[in-house]
Design an enzyme around this catalytic site. Structure first.
Site, PDB file in Angstrom:
ATOM      1  CE  LYS A  54      -3.536   2.366  -6.075  1.00 12.04           C
ATOM      2  NZ  LYS A  54      -3.965   3.187  -4.951  1.00 12.04           N
ATOM      3  CD  GLN A  98      -6.151   3.763  -2.219  1.00 17.70           C
ATOM      4  OE1 GLN A  98      -5.167   3.262  -2.752  1.00 17.70           O
ATOM      5  NE2 GLN A  98      -6.935   4.604  -2.873  1.00 17.70           N
ATOM      6  CG  ASP A 121       0.794   7.587  -3.032  1.00 15.42           C
ATOM      7  OD1 ASP A 121       0.420   7.479  -4.210  1.00 15.42           O
ATOM      8  OD2 ASP A 121       0.059   7.347  -2.065  1.00 15.42           O
TER       9      ASP A 121
END
Ligand code: GUN
Length: 294
Positions: A54, A98, A121
């Site tokens: 990322k 995460q 997200d």
């Protein structure tokens, strides 16, 4: 017949290049540098690989990347304080924590603390609810990638029969909503569904997101179906190494499907590319700029 292979590598690279082009434009025209903050708690090896990827891809697209690595025993209060800081930081337009988090942290509380405008997200209930209501929302990245891959085969999904196997918050449920928005007819299947082969036999579009190696067999598929394999299962090989396989028995499916994503090289490639798309969209929305052209 041999199925066409849907090349996630090529499609993701094309998407990243288009994001980079739009990032360059908003920098030039609006002096805005989109920024993504990624929070990693602990040192799970798979998560470390994702987070590194990322970081690299965010910078390659011309965006600012902020990495926050916290020790596995960080307190919930300290993590919430970090998120509050990122919510208030004008250089940060996207926040991703995460997952999975260590057991002592309450995932729902952490996700709920993220400013929905920065929730790239798409996991905050505000975004999940907006998506389910058919309103504009930040949507989870993997399902977005699945839709883009499908549209590389079928420009319109209108009226097609789709089956989504798996109902997780990260993939199955939001994918169902995105497919409805594309006017597909959607069946939601899961571990308690009866007669999965019969349900699959009706489907023009099959999405396997269960995390069970090669669970979906070639004989289940309608000839010519498009198969999107979201599974990433690491299994041991005879040589004592490991390899990645999907939720679909790929070799069997090749003989029946019309098009199929490989594992690796399919959906996995798209997730980070879509994260860049969401960060760019979030930055433009926060600054009240027109939506970007990706
Ligand atoms: N872990 C595996 N996939 C994902 C994802 O898409 N988002 C987050 N936050 N964690 C993940």
């Amino acid at each position: 017949m041999t199925a066409r292979i849907i090349d996630g590598k090529v499609i993701a690279a094309d998407l990243r290049a288009r994001v980079a082009g739009e990032v360059a434009r908003v920098k030039r025209e609006n002096s805005l540098t989109p920024g993504l903050a990624v929070v990693l708690v602990g040192n799970d090896p798979a998560s470390e690989v994702y987070v590194r990827s990322k970081h690299t891809q965010t910078q390659a697209a011309g965006m600012a990347s902020f990495e926050h690595k916290l020790s596995a025993d960080v307190s919930q209060a300290d993590l919430l304080a970090l998120i509050a800081g990122l919510n208030g930081d004008p250089a940060v337009h996207g926040i991703l924590v995460q997952l999975p988090l260590p057991k002592h942290l309450h995932t729902e509380t952490i996700i709920n603390a993220i400013d929905p405008a920065k929730d790239v997200d798409g996991l905050h209930p505000n975004n999940a609810g907006r998506l389910a209501g058919g309103f504009a929302a930040l949507s989870p990245c993997t399902p977005l990638g699945c839709i883009i891959l499908t549209r590389s085969v079928h420009p319109s999904l209108e009226g097609m029969n789709a089956i989504v196997i798996g109902r997780s918050n990260l993939v199955g449920r939001p994918l169902v909503q995105l497919l409805l928005n594309e006017n597909a007819t959607v069946t939601i299947a899961h571990s308690r569904s009866r007669d999965l082969p019969k349900l699959c036999a009706q489907a023009d579009l099959v999405y396997a997101a269960v995390g069970k190696p090669e669970m979906v067999r070639g004989s289940w598929l309608k000839p010519g179906a498009t198969v999107i394999d979201v599974g990433i299962n690491r299994i041991p090989t005879a040589e004592g190494k490991t390899k990645l396989i999907g939720d679909v028995a790929f070799q069997e499916a090749l003989d029946v499907a019309g098009a199929i994503t490989p594992v690796p090289g399919g959906v996995g490639q798209m997730t980070v590319a879509c994260l860049l798309v969401n960060t760019l969209r979030a930055a433009c929305a926060i600054h009240k700029l027109p939506a970007p052209g990706v």
